[in-house]
Write an enzyme that holds these catalytic residues in place. Structure first.
Site, PDB file in Angstrom:
ATOM      1  CG  ASP A 135       3.416  -4.381  -4.570  1.00 39.77           C
ATOM      2  OD1 ASP A 135       2.421  -4.623  -5.062  1.00 39.77           O
ATOM      3  OD2 ASP A 135       4.318  -3.334  -4.644  1.00 39.77           O
ATOM      4  NE  ARG A 137       1.298  -1.865  -5.757  1.00 38.51           N
ATOM      5  CZ  ARG A 137       2.163  -0.588  -5.513  1.00 38.51           C
ATOM      6  NH1 ARG A 137       1.658   0.427  -5.993  1.00 38.51           N
ATOM      7  NH2 ARG A 137       3.439  -0.834  -5.362  1.00 38.51           N
TER       8      ARG A 137
END
Ligand SMILES: [Zn+2]
Length: 211
Positions: A135, A137
């Site tokens: 991840d 983001r």
């Protein structure tokens, strides 16, 4: 991550009315100074003093959002979020681009699908098997557009404690987490199970089907 976006801003903003099949919105398109992407916020109704606003921060998923793929529940969550905001009478959906596959990109995401289908790897292991992060983001653009809209605290539509933490780190007060539970079926059960067991999502309806 806190302080990363101090002073950062939206470098280009345009607004228009946008009537959709799910309701009437104010579309706020913007380019974020830090990640350089063009994102979109859909604002419904009057946000009042900007406190406890019902908000969905949605990560782009082209396959699920646009083409209705059912291996993840992104498309269903997008529709449910817009309906929730319209039912509430006011709220915001922030649509973040550059977030495909939790930030690895569309081509890489499709590559993980091959490993999931052929080798039975889950959404986490299929990324790490390719040497990719799980991840990456950045939720800074969401925080910045919420500030731009005068929103200081939110009730966040999500099952992810990590997303609550990410927004909090970027200075958005999250006063409540509102679950966004989509039906479990044969197509999404593996993905939902990995979200629960590997990524810490709170999915009580899945617990009833698959403890
Ligand atoms: Zn998806």
């Amino acid at each position: 991550m806190q302080g990363q976006d101090t002073g950062a801003r939206l470098v280009d903003v345009a607004e228009s009315e946008l009537v959709t099949r799910r309701g009437r919105f104010r579309a706020v398109a913007f380019r974020d100074e830090v990640d350089g992407h063009e994102h979109l916020a859909l604002v419904h109704g009057d946000l009042g003093p900007g406190t406890d606003v019902l908000v969905r921060v949605h990560s782009e998923c082209l396959t699920g959002d646009v083409f209705g793929a059912v291996r993840c529940e992104c498309g269903a969550q997008l529709a449910s979020s817009l309906d929730a905001v319209v039912t509430e009478g006011a709220g915001v959906l922030v649509y973040l681009r550059g977030h495909e596959g939790r930030g690895i990109g569309l081509v890489a995401k499709v590559r993980t699908h091959v490993l999931q289908d052929d080798q039975g790897l889950d959404t986490v292991d299929s990324a790490t098997a390719l040497g990719l992060p799980v991840d990456v983001r950045d939720f800074g653009p969401a925080a910045r557009v919420l500030r731009h809209l005068g929103v200081s605290s939110v009730r966040l539509l999500t099952n992810s404690a990590a997303k609550v933490d990410a927004l909090t780190a970027h200075g958005v007060a999250v006063t409540a987490r509102v679950p966004l539970l989509e039906p479990v079926d044969e197509h999404n059960v593996r993905y939902l199970t990995a979200k629960r067991d590997r990524l810490g999502h709170d999915l009580p309806h899945l617990d009833r089907v698959l403890p």
